[in-house]
Design a protein around this motif. Structure first.
Motif, PDB file in Angstrom:
ATOM      1  N   LEU A  64      73.529  15.796  12.238  1.00  0.00           N
ATOM      2  CA  LEU A  64      74.370  16.942  12.583  1.00  0.00           C
ATOM      3  C   LEU A  64      74.931  16.881  14.001  1.00  0.00           C
ATOM      4  O   LEU A  64      75.881  17.595  14.314  1.00  0.00           O
ATOM      5  CB  LEU A  64      73.562  18.239  12.424  1.00  0.00           C
ATOM      6  N   GLN A  65      74.356  16.046  14.848  1.00  0.00           N
ATOM      7  CA  GLN A  65      74.852  15.937  16.215  1.00  0.00           C
ATOM      8  C   GLN A  65      76.210  15.245  16.227  1.00  0.00           C
ATOM      9  O   GLN A  65      76.409  14.234  15.562  1.00  0.00           O
ATOM     10  CB  GLN A  65      73.856  15.160  17.078  1.00  0.00           C
ATOM     11  N   ARG A  66      77.130  15.789  17.006  1.00  0.00           N
ATOM     12  CA  ARG A  66      78.485  15.247  17.106  1.00  0.00           C
ATOM     13  C   ARG A  66      78.825  14.975  18.563  1.00  0.00           C
ATOM     14  O   ARG A  66      78.601  15.829  19.415  1.00  0.00           O
ATOM     15  CB  ARG A  66      79.511  16.223  16.533  1.00  0.00           C
ATOM     16  N   GLY A  67      79.374  13.792  18.840  1.00  0.00           N
ATOM     17  CA  GLY A  67      79.789  13.480  20.205  1.00  0.00           C
ATOM     18  C   GLY A  67      79.445  12.063  20.596  1.00  0.00           C
ATOM     19  O   GLY A  67      78.568  11.432  20.003  1.00  0.00           O
ATOM     20  N   GLU A  68      80.126  11.568  21.615  1.00  0.00           N
ATOM     21  CA  GLU A  68      79.958  10.190  22.054  1.00  0.00           C
ATOM     22  C   GLU A  68      78.725   9.981  22.924  1.00  0.00           C
ATOM     23  O   GLU A  68      78.217   8.874  23.021  1.00  0.00           O
ATOM     24  CB  GLU A  68      81.207   9.727  22.816  1.00  0.00           C
ATOM     25  N   PHE A  70      75.090  12.153  25.049  1.00  0.00           N
ATOM     26  CA  PHE A  70      74.142  13.261  24.938  1.00  0.00           C
ATOM     27  C   PHE A  70      74.788  14.593  25.313  1.00  0.00           C
ATOM     28  O   PHE A  70      74.610  15.601  24.611  1.00  0.00           O
ATOM     29  CB  PHE A  70      72.932  12.987  25.840  1.00  0.00           C
ATOM     30  N   GLY A  71      75.518  14.622  26.425  1.00  0.00           N
ATOM     31  CA  GLY A  71      76.135  15.863  26.870  1.00  0.00           C
ATOM     32  C   GLY A  71      77.078  16.447  25.835  1.00  0.00           C
ATOM     33  O   GLY A  71      77.058  17.657  25.576  1.00  0.00           O
ATOM     34  N   ALA A  72      77.910  15.604  25.255  1.00  0.00           N
ATOM     35  CA  ALA A  72      78.858  16.080  24.236  1.00  0.00           C
ATOM     36  C   ALA A  72      78.127  16.584  22.996  1.00  0.00           C
ATOM     37  O   ALA A  72      78.506  17.611  22.414  1.00  0.00           O
ATOM     38  CB  ALA A  72      79.816  14.954  23.869  1.00  0.00           C
ATOM     39  N   ARG A  73      77.064  15.881  22.605  1.00  0.00           N
ATOM     40  CA  ARG A  73      76.331  16.295  21.399  1.00  0.00           C
ATOM     41  C   ARG A  73      75.634  17.639  21.604  1.00  0.00           C
ATOM     42  O   ARG A  73      75.660  18.501  20.719  1.00  0.00           O
ATOM     43  CB  ARG A  73      75.331  15.207  21.009  1.00  0.00           C
ATOM     44  N   LEU A  74      75.021  17.828  22.784  1.00  0.00           N
ATOM     45  CA  LEU A  74      74.351  19.099  23.043  1.00  0.00           C
ATOM     46  C   LEU A  74      75.370  20.227  23.189  1.00  0.00           C
ATOM     47  O   LEU A  74      75.160  21.346  22.694  1.00  0.00           O
ATOM     48  CB  LEU A  74      73.504  18.981  24.315  1.00  0.00           C
ATOM     49  N   SER A  75      76.477  19.955  23.853  1.00  0.00           N
ATOM     50  CA  SER A  75      77.529  20.960  24.015  1.00  0.00           C
ATOM     51  C   SER A  75      78.076  21.385  22.657  1.00  0.00           C
ATOM     52  O   SER A  75      78.294  22.580  22.408  1.00  0.00           O
ATOM     53  CB  SER A  75      78.652  20.396  24.897  1.00  0.00           C
ATOM     54  N   ASN A  76      78.285  20.431  21.769  1.00  0.00           N
ATOM     55  CA  ASN A  76      78.788  20.750  20.435  1.00  0.00           C
ATOM     56  C   ASN A  76      77.783  21.564  19.627  1.00  0.00           C
ATOM     57  O   ASN A  76      78.169  22.417  18.820  1.00  0.00           O
ATOM     58  CB  ASN A  76      79.134  19.468  19.683  1.00  0.00           C
ATOM     59  N   ALA A  77      76.498  21.312  19.836  1.00  0.00           N
ATOM     60  CA  ALA A  77      75.471  22.092  19.135  1.00  0.00           C
ATOM     61  C   ALA A  77      75.538  23.558  19.566  1.00  0.00           C
ATOM     62  O   ALA A  77      75.473  24.472  18.726  1.00  0.00           O
ATOM     63  CB  ALA A  77      74.090  21.511  19.416  1.00  0.00           C
ATOM     64  N   PHE A  78      75.669  23.807  20.871  1.00  0.00           N
ATOM     65  CA  PHE A  78      75.824  25.182  21.345  1.00  0.00           C
ATOM     66  C   PHE A  78      77.095  25.803  20.762  1.00  0.00           C
ATOM     67  O   PHE A  78      77.079  26.960  20.313  1.00  0.00           O
ATOM     68  CB  PHE A  78      75.874  25.216  22.873  1.00  0.00           C
ATOM     69  N   ALA A  79      78.184  25.053  20.791  1.00  0.00           N
ATOM     70  CA  ALA A  79      79.446  25.585  20.275  1.00  0.00           C
ATOM     71  C   ALA A  79      79.334  25.943  18.793  1.00  0.00           C
ATOM     72  O   ALA A  79      79.880  26.963  18.344  1.00  0.00           O
ATOM     73  CB  ALA A  79      80.566  24.561  20.492  1.00  0.00           C
ATOM     74  N   ASP A  80      78.619  25.126  18.036  1.00  0.00           N
ATOM     75  CA  ASP A  80      78.468  25.370  16.598  1.00  0.00           C
ATOM     76  C   ASP A  80      77.712  26.665  16.312  1.00  0.00           C
ATOM     77  O   ASP A  80      78.095  27.436  15.422  1.00  0.00           O
ATOM     78  CB  ASP A  80      77.745  24.194  15.939  1.00  0.00           C
TER      79      ASP A  80
END
Length: 236
Positions: A64-68, A70-80
């Protein structure tokens, strides 16, 4: 869209045990099975801890993590989770088994008052991050120097700037990211998790010593010969 019953979501940000064991080879890259077992133990402990929070829990693993990065993946999790209607969200990982000692009600009270929350680790990282949806800057959050010793200072400054006040700081906790961290934990704790972790470490040490002894047995000749045995013709 229906609003969630609770204003706060909890993001459990953790890879699967197999992938975590590869990313964090506590006992070296040659011990894939034991590393995965350690990761599985940490993940199950973390799941039990976050379940006790009473919050809606969302597990973001590698599927489920999205992004290139760690920062992008965690940021996208918050956004989701913010897109689902939550007004605040808390993110935790799997490497701080002391999460069970948190005052979840106090944490929720801080978030309900519009504050951000941060839990520091001994190495300058963060084991918990609590954000408000109306103060979330996804791009700036993703650009922080994640997975470095400076991330806590930068994260604290980011939260102060975006939330217009200093974040609520929780008690410092140890994270388990190295073999030394594991050893210190089992030497200073008497809980069930520490006991299970110690069994894995003892089993690993026993296997290592056995392998080393087998190598010595098969490579050492107790009666070395200084020349060819009598009666044997050597041909070149």
């Amino acid at each position: 869209m229906l609003r969630p019953a609770s204003p706060t979501a909890l993001i459990f940000f953790s890879r699967s045990a197999e992938q975590e064991g590869i990313a964090k080879p506590w006992l070296g890259n040659g011990n894939k099975r034991t590393n995965a077992a350690i990761a599985r133990l940490l993940i199950e402990k973390a799941k039990a801890n976050v379940a006790a929070s009473g919050l809606d829990v969302f597990h973001f693993d590698e599927r489920l993590q999205r992004g290139e990065d760690f920062g992008a993946r965690l940021s996208n999790a918050f956004a989701d989770v913010f897109a689902l209607g939550y007004s605040s969200a808390v993110a935790v990982g799997n490497d701080s088994p002391e999460l069970g000692t948190l005052d979840w009600e106090g944490l929720q009270a801080s978030l309900n008052q519009g504050q951000s929350v941060i839990g520091p680790t001994l190495r300058g990282g963060a084991y918990l991050i609590g954000l408000q949806a109306n103060a979330f800057d996804a791009e700036a959050f993703a650009a922080l120097p994640w997975q470095t010793r400076d991330v806590y200072a930068h994260l604290s400054a980011y939260l102060h700037a975006t939330h217009a006040q200093a974040p609520t700081e929780l008690a410092c906790m140890r994270d388990l990211n190295s073999a030394r961290d594991l050893q210190v934990y089992v030497q200073t704790r008497t809980d069930g998790f520490a006991f299970c972790l110690s069994l894995l470490l003892v089993a690993h040490r026993t296997r290592t010593e056995f392998a080393e002894n087998q190598y010595i047995t098969h490579t050492t000749n107790p009666r070395p010969q200084r020349g060819p045995p009598a009666g044997i013709l050597l041909e070149f």
